[in-house]
Enzyme design. Structure first.
Site, mmCIF file in Angstrom:
data_model
loop_
_atom_site.group_PDB
_atom_site.id
_atom_site.type_symbol
_atom_site.label_atom_id
_atom_site.label_comp_id
_atom_site.label_asym_id
_atom_site.label_seq_id
_atom_site.Cartn_x
_atom_site.Cartn_y
_atom_site.Cartn_z
ATOM 1 N N LYS A 129 83.755 58.150 52.360
ATOM 2 C CA LYS A 129 83.292 58.151 53.314
ATOM 3 C C LYS A 129 82.256 57.137 53.850
ATOM 4 C CE LYS A 129 80.467 61.823 56.993
ATOM 5 N NZ LYS A 129 80.204 62.632 57.175
ATOM 6 N N SER A 150 81.924 65.489 61.050
ATOM 7 C CA SER A 150 82.152 64.089 61.143
ATOM 8 C C SER A 150 83.504 63.757 60.082
ATOM 9 C CB SER A 150 81.027 63.744 60.610
ATOM 10 O OG SER A 150 79.806 63.973 59.365
ATOM 11 N N SER A 167 79.810 69.813 58.202
ATOM 12 C CA SER A 167 80.546 67.811 58.317
ATOM 13 C C SER A 167 81.353 67.615 57.312
ATOM 14 C CB SER A 167 79.712 66.976 58.790
ATOM 15 O OG SER A 167 79.128 66.683 59.828
#
Lengths: 472, 96
Positions: free
Chosen positions: A73, A148, A172
């Protein structure tokens, strides 16, 4: 085709090479570019690292993760590589060090293949808040992958790497795992070092993996876990490999939160599939009972008060002077700060900085911030009470399947309520995992969530593995 | 809660942000909705409850104070948009 690390290891034992496996993923990344999953691919570096690891395998000196290909990420630092948190404000920024979690994976010969798109600074539930455009859900390109960590979940759904890393502040990891039909795991708060994770809300954030098997989640989680000189909030106990053996003679006590299943707005198919799993667990001799959790409506508001407050403080470092984006035509310090931040941050990030600054401001601090911390304790106490009586808690991961790109974009509060079933684990600090539960009649996947007591990762993962293999 | 222009300006200044025109209209509306939303906290009775501040039970986790280099000056300056060999630079306050 490599669908898990087990398949990679068996291919390697039959003469396949890490270089070949890396090439396979690079080709797939290329043919899936339109999904906007990767912000950057480290092609050359990954291949040259693969050749080094092939040599190590031949020499018998390879680490535990030799052959595993991992995507990060874009809020995890990797020395000498860009990291942007999908924000314009980190324009041009290159990491000066590597996050501890990533460092430990590399030390076991994992290959880092690239940076994955996400919501800007991990704020969002749809990956639409990225400064680099939304990620498309591999199951249906009109749909969001969740957020997210939307790039991380989509990368596993599209099989673009073996494991990906995400971060989970209010859901997330687990929410996008549910929307993308993969496994997503948030360990106990303080299990994995946050050093090198770009902070959103420091008392909530936790790094965790996405994968297709519980086995892969377990192996990387164990390697990333444990104390670190650079994070003093970590639990000081050592973590060795997680044993996934599940004693099927052991009868468990499992709670499910009735308020979640009875809530207006939960998709009827998600509810009935969750109840089917509960029945199945009962038929296997486990005791599964409804419990009530009276604070469902207050959880997301509590989360917003506390996380925005922490974010507004954490984000003061993005000043347009020390690193990243600086606005043109500025004069003096204050003007540089204001203009650079206003141009560099996206809308949702500014909204949350403003909310956080408000709840911390003179006159409102006690009414919102202190009150939020008190409610957090009430929620943590109630959660602890449940785990005094039960081994695990089961609840849906999300109230619905993935929604269309653009559908909730104008309504921040509806978007915030995406986290309604996942925030409890962050507010109380517990580990929780989302497991894919098959597909809805609309063709989209969804997940079921299992939460455990603090530091009970090993039993949670063994039970999750049992559910993935034995439950229907 | 009604969010006035004065509140927005004050909070924006504290946060070192600027909102003008439509952006200001929007942030006013959003803040007002968000604050109504977080007001739901008041439904929980917290009489006698201590605020939860630390999520970890660990107390004073300290490491040995070793003398070792961290990052160099050049590394620290490397990511700055505007710097010379020794300092971060900011734009001049007074223009000629």
């Amino acid at each position: 085709m490599y669908n898990s690390f087990a398949e990679i290891k068996s291919a390697l034992s039959q003469g396949d090479s890490v270089e070949n496996i890396t090439t396979y993923y690079l080709d797939r990344i290329k043919s899936h570019e339109h999904l906007n999953i990767f912000l950057e691919v480290f092609s050359e570096e990954a291949l040259s690292q693969a050749r080094v690891i092939d040599e190590k395998i031949n020499a018998g000196t390879a680490g535990k993760l030799a052959g595993m290909v991992i995507g990060l990420k874009d809020n995890l630092a990797f020395k000498g590589h860009r990291v942007s948190a999908a924000s314009k404000i980190l324009d041009g920024f290159e990491s000066l060090y590597t996050a501890t979690a990533v460092e430990r994976l590399i030390a076991e010969d994992a290959i880092i293949i690239g940076r994955l798109n996400c919501d800007e600074f991990a704020m969002g539930s749809s990956n639409e808040n990225s400064a680099f455009g939304p990620v498309k859900n591999p199951h249906n390109e009109k749909m969001v992958p969740g957020g997210s960590s939307g790039g991380s979940s989509a990368a596993i759904a599209a099989n673009l790497c073996t494991v990906s890393l995400g971060s989970d502040t209010g859901g997330s990891i687990r929410q996008p795992a549910s929307f993308s039909g993969v496994i997503g795991f948030k360990p106990t708060y303080g299990r994995i070092s946050r050093y090198g994770l770009l902070a959103y809300a420091s008392s909530f954030d936790q790094i965790g993996p996405f994968s297709t098997t519980v086995e892969d989640t377990a192996i990387v989680s164990a390697i990333m876990s444990g104390k670190d000189d650079y994070d003093s909030t970590l639990h000081q106990s050592d973590v060795s490999a997680y044993n996934l053996e599940f004693d099927s003679n052991k009868k468990l006590k499992i709670a499910y939160i009735q308020d979640c299943l009875e809530r207006d707005g939960i998709d009827p198919e998600i509810k009935s599939r969750t109840l089917e799993v509960i029945e199945d667990l009962r038929s296997k001799g486990h005791q599964v009972e409804p419990v009530s959790f009276p604070y469902l409506d207050q959880m997301v508001p509590t989360y917003y008060v506390l996380t925005t407050a922490e974010a507004s403080s954490n984000y003061s470092r993005y000043d347009g002077v020390h690193f990243g984006y600086q606005a043109d035509d500025v004069a003096g310090v204050e003007n540089t700060y204001k203009k650079s931040r206003s141009e560099g941050f996206g809308e949702e990030v500014k909204r949350r900085i403003m909310t956080g600054t408000f709840v911390l401001s003179h006159g409102y601090y006690d009414a919102y911030y202190t009150k939020g911390q008190k409610v957090r304790r009430v929620i943590q106490n109630k959660t602890k009470e449940i785990f005094n009586d039960y081994d695990f808690v089961i609840l849906p991961t999300t109230p619905s399947t993935a929604f269309e790109i653009g559908k909730n974009a104008d309504d921040p509060i509806t978007m915030y309520l995406q986290d309604i079933f996942t925030v409890q684990a962050n507010l109380a600090g517990n580990p929780a995992i989302s497991l894919p539960l098959g597909k809805h009649s609309n063709g989209l996947p969804f997940g079921i969530q299992v939460m455990a007591d603090h530091l009970d990762e090993e039993n949670l993962l063994a039970f999750a593995n049992f559910m993935m293999t034995e439950c229907h | 809660m009604e969010i006035t222009d004065e509140i927005v300006d004050h909070i924006a200044h504290l946060a070192r942000l600027e909102f003008n025109g439509d952006d200001k209209v929007n942030i006013k509306k959003d803040l007002s909705n968000i604050i109504d939303f977080i007001d739901q906290l008041n439904a929980v009775d917290t009489e006698g409850v201590e605020p939860l501040i630390f999520m970890s039970d660990a107390i004073n986790v300290l490491r040995e104070d070793k003398f070792e280099p961290s990052i160099t000056q050049a590394e620290a300056l490397k990511n700055a948009p505007n710097h010379d060999s020794d300092y971060f630079k900011i734009a001049k306050v007074l223009k000629k």
